[in-house]
Design a protein around this motif. Sequence first.
Motif, mmCIF file in Angstrom:
data_model
loop_
_atom_site.group_PDB
_atom_site.id
_atom_site.type_symbol
_atom_site.label_atom_id
_atom_site.label_comp_id
_atom_site.label_asym_id
_atom_site.label_seq_id
_atom_site.Cartn_x
_atom_site.Cartn_y
_atom_site.Cartn_z
ATOM 1 N N THR A 6 37.963 84.127 54.777
ATOM 2 C CA THR A 6 37.118 84.585 53.688
ATOM 3 C C THR A 6 36.714 83.373 52.861
ATOM 4 O OG1 THR A 6 38.341 86.646 53.660
ATOM 5 C CG2 THR A 6 36.971 86.182 51.758
ATOM 6 N N LYS A 7 35.575 82.818 53.168
ATOM 7 C CA LYS A 7 35.057 81.654 52.469
ATOM 8 C C LYS A 7 33.616 81.933 52.074
ATOM 9 C CE LYS A 7 38.628 78.928 53.051
ATOM 10 N NZ LYS A 7 39.425 78.392 51.970
ATOM 11 N N THR A 8 33.241 81.431 50.924
ATOM 12 C CA THR A 8 31.878 81.619 50.457
ATOM 13 C C THR A 8 30.975 80.530 51.032
ATOM 14 O OG1 THR A 8 32.138 80.224 48.502
ATOM 15 C CG2 THR A 8 32.752 82.570 48.285
ATOM 16 N N LYS A 9 29.697 80.732 50.892
ATOM 17 C CA LYS A 9 28.725 79.740 51.331
ATOM 18 C C LYS A 9 28.958 78.418 50.596
ATOM 19 C CE LYS A 9 23.796 79.471 52.247
ATOM 20 N NZ LYS A 9 22.533 80.201 52.197
ATOM 21 N N LYS A 10 29.314 78.507 49.320
ATOM 22 C CA LYS A 10 29.597 77.303 48.536
ATOM 23 C C LYS A 10 30.804 76.563 49.097
ATOM 24 C CE LYS A 10 30.556 75.601 43.850
ATOM 25 N NZ LYS A 10 31.166 74.436 44.380
ATOM 26 N N ASP A 11 31.838 77.291 49.528
ATOM 27 C CA ASP A 11 33.008 76.657 50.145
ATOM 28 C C ASP A 11 32.584 75.847 51.376
ATOM 29 O OD1 ASP A 11 34.882 77.766 48.339
ATOM 30 O OD2 ASP A 11 35.097 79.564 49.575
ATOM 31 N N HIS A 13 29.617 74.652 52.096
ATOM 32 C CA HIS A 13 28.783 73.524 51.688
ATOM 33 C C HIS A 13 29.626 72.401 51.089
ATOM 34 C CE1 HIS A 13 24.712 75.841 51.542
ATOM 35 N NE2 HIS A 13 25.394 76.066 52.653
ATOM 36 N N ASP A 44 21.037 75.076 57.771
ATOM 37 C CA ASP A 44 21.640 76.403 57.786
ATOM 38 C C ASP A 44 20.872 77.258 58.780
ATOM 39 O OD1 ASP A 44 22.766 78.852 57.243
ATOM 40 O OD2 ASP A 44 22.521 78.715 55.068
ATOM 41 N N LYS A 67 29.476 79.545 61.105
ATOM 42 C CA LYS A 67 29.365 80.056 59.738
ATOM 43 C C LYS A 67 30.334 81.189 59.430
ATOM 44 C CE LYS A 67 25.191 80.594 58.140
ATOM 45 N NZ LYS A 67 23.758 80.921 58.034
ATOM 46 N N THR A 68 30.950 81.770 60.452
ATOM 47 C CA THR A 68 31.883 82.869 60.249
ATOM 48 C C THR A 68 33.294 82.374 59.959
ATOM 49 O OG1 THR A 68 30.594 84.227 61.772
ATOM 50 C CG2 THR A 68 32.824 84.960 61.274
#
Length: 112
Positions: A6-11, A13, A44, A67-68
């Motif tokens: 469970t990681k965000t897009k910001k993580d 990046h 992306d 990305k997953t």
Amino acid sequence: MTATLTKTKKDFHDYIHTWLDVLEEKAKKQTYGDEQTVYYFFKDNKKYYKITQVWEGVETIHAFVNKTNGDIYKAASYSAPYKDARYNLFTDFDKLLEECDWAGSYLYKRTG
């Protein structure tokens, strides 16, 4: 295969930017000293972040990041990775930063 994280897009990046900064710093030391000749950026795409290297004006694909789950793959072609993950952006990050090199030799499978 690594479990879904469970990681965000910001993580993603933040980790990728740190990795690319380390690659550029190592490239400075291994190529032409202080003159910056190798740059990295990422795109992306639908399933992957495509890590791109620009060296002396020539753009090539350095790696792919899923990305997953953050799995890192060596590039098989401009648009596809090899099947087996080499590292994971989140679970192998310190190892990745230590072993990475500007030319991508750390992404080859090791035997023996």
